[in-house]
Motif scaffolding. Sequence first.
Motif, PDB file in Angstrom:
ATOM      1  N   ASP A 138     -57.629 -49.665  -8.730  1.00 60.28           N
ATOM      2  CA  ASP A 138     -57.486 -51.007  -8.161  1.00 60.28           C
ATOM      3  C   ASP A 138     -58.800 -51.515  -7.588  1.00 60.28           C
ATOM      4  OD1 ASP A 138     -54.365 -51.871  -7.962  1.00 60.28           O
ATOM      5  OD2 ASP A 138     -54.662 -49.731  -8.126  1.00 60.28           O
ATOM      6  N   GLU A 171     -54.680 -60.728  -3.428  1.00 53.95           N
ATOM      7  CA  GLU A 171     -54.684 -59.648  -4.418  1.00 53.95           C
ATOM      8  C   GLU A 171     -55.966 -58.823  -4.326  1.00 53.95           C
ATOM      9  OE1 GLU A 171     -53.826 -60.477  -8.540  1.00 53.95           O
ATOM     10  OE2 GLU A 171     -53.791 -58.314  -8.938  1.00 53.95           O
ATOM     11  N   ASN A 197     -55.918 -54.905  -3.464  1.00 53.25           N
ATOM     12  CA  ASN A 197     -56.516 -53.897  -4.346  1.00 53.25           C
ATOM     13  C   ASN A 197     -57.469 -52.989  -3.579  1.00 53.25           C
ATOM     14  OD1 ASN A 197     -55.201 -54.374  -6.761  1.00 53.25           O
ATOM     15  ND2 ASN A 197     -56.556 -56.051  -7.318  1.00 53.25           N
ATOM     16  N   HIS A 226     -50.900 -48.178  -6.432  1.00 54.82           N
ATOM     17  CA  HIS A 226     -51.260 -49.164  -7.455  1.00 54.82           C
ATOM     18  C   HIS A 226     -50.333 -50.360  -7.298  1.00 54.82           C
ATOM     19  CE1 HIS A 226     -52.755 -50.907 -11.065  1.00 54.82           C
ATOM     20  NE2 HIS A 226     -51.719 -50.620 -11.818  1.00 54.82           N
ATOM     21  N   ASP A 227     -50.916 -51.555  -7.268  1.00 57.52           N
ATOM     22  CA  ASP A 227     -50.068 -52.729  -7.083  1.00 57.52           C
ATOM     23  C   ASP A 227     -49.704 -53.353  -8.424  1.00 57.52           C
ATOM     24  OD1 ASP A 227     -52.653 -53.756  -7.568  1.00 57.52           O
ATOM     25  OD2 ASP A 227     -52.124 -55.650  -6.613  1.00 57.52           O
TER      26      ASP A 227
HETATM   27 MG   LIG Z   1     -54.351 -53.913  -8.641  1.00 60.72          MG
END
Ligand SMILES: [Mg+2]
Length: 493
Positions: free
Chosen positions: A195, A233, A237, A384-385
Amino acid sequence: MEKRLIETSLELVRDDVLVGLQDLGAAGLASSASEMASRGPVGVKLDLAKVPLREDDMEAFEIMISESQERMLACVEPSRLAEVQALCARWELECSVIGEVVEGDHLICTMGDTVVGDIPVAALVDDCPRYTLDPQRPARLDTEPVDVASLPAMGDASKLLEQLLALPNIASKAAIFQQYDQIVGGGTVIRPGADAGVIRLPGSKRAVAAALDGSGRRTWLDPRRGGRQAVAEAARNVACTGGRPLAITNCLNFGNPEKGETPYMFVESVEGMAEACEALQAPVVSGNVSLYNEHSGGPIPPSPIVGCVGLIEDAGKSIGAAPRNGASIVLLGDAAPAVDGSEYQAELLGGVAGRIPDIDLAAEARLIDVLVEAAAAGISHAAHDAAEGGIAVAAAEMAIAGKVGIGIELPPLAERDDITLFGEAGNGHVLVATDDADALLALAAKHDVPALLVGTAGGDAIRVAVGPTVAELPLAAAVASWSATMPALIGAA
Ligand SMILES: [Mg+2]
């Protein structure tokens, strides 16, 4: 050249031999010399005949506004000039004395003895003309979210997962980033592909994490929400690797700000980014604007790209996206994924439409707290997104990163199971791998972050289920789909 310029600049600053140092970006000498003069405040006189050129026969104005990144403008006391020249010679870097500081407040340009330009510095720095924007809201933005009942019937979930993994926005970018040295300087802790990248700070236990994010497609559907999400985001991350977001930079890529919907999109997305930066306590420390990006008579999608940098107190506690065999997988976040603006919609359901969901920034800040604290406490070992492709793709990417299967069962989060699997929410969903699910759930509860134990890592298949709907792929098949796209695209190019 760039590397030698950086090393020379660092040594010049370290040895304190300069009065000032300014990089040459947009508008070349015209902007850097005037900005330097403005900070004096002093006058500056440049002899353009002494500026090294790549081309013959350049006119004075061309020399002033031409851009080349591999240059710096230094202000040096004459008594220390020899030191600067010696240092440049050691780094094999050309340097030229092109002018001097003078009395007054003008930027004066000569070509030899002939004055070819003379302008008050303020006219270039503070009193420069400004755009008067006319931000008109496009009627297009009043669109309602997509009516799920109007969507085509859901396809086979396993097939959809395999297709999504092969899309260029999702597929492995290793074929691109492996062309570059990722361990230069020996400080790399987490390489590209997770990420965020993580680099150890020299002479310290600390490390910095850095990530870049932004979605022109989502910002096009709602510029304020898109701006908020780009910041969130990037910060998320960074937090996935254990980094506490510290600051952001951005590159604002838009069409012509003087016409059409672009001024509205620009203003709204900047406001959205500002709201997110305030909520996440991450100031904007630098940035870059690229306007007038048009094609086929229209603007590019409004694309604010955000870079976030975060701090990890102990580099040894940073984590990647690879779960260990047997790990419990916990889902943080319970926002409703939507089809609107998703990769699934854009590529497999006939094109981008609708309205992206909003994001609760306070909830996002709490999610970041959980991620940072879980990594620092050693409770989590991978995170982990969900981004393009939703939670199912995030699960598959984790399995690929860990070279281990993953099996998870999601609660229904959306109106239809394919949207729970592949839709994209406003707020983050993060899959976290842990050997102590109870500790992670307790930490999440402490921060009021929704958390659910959804499965485990193990075996050699990816299996993501929502009720009766199952997306299932052998790990090897997922790796094959995910790995082939970029080499093929690069080969074709
Ligand atoms: Mg990510």
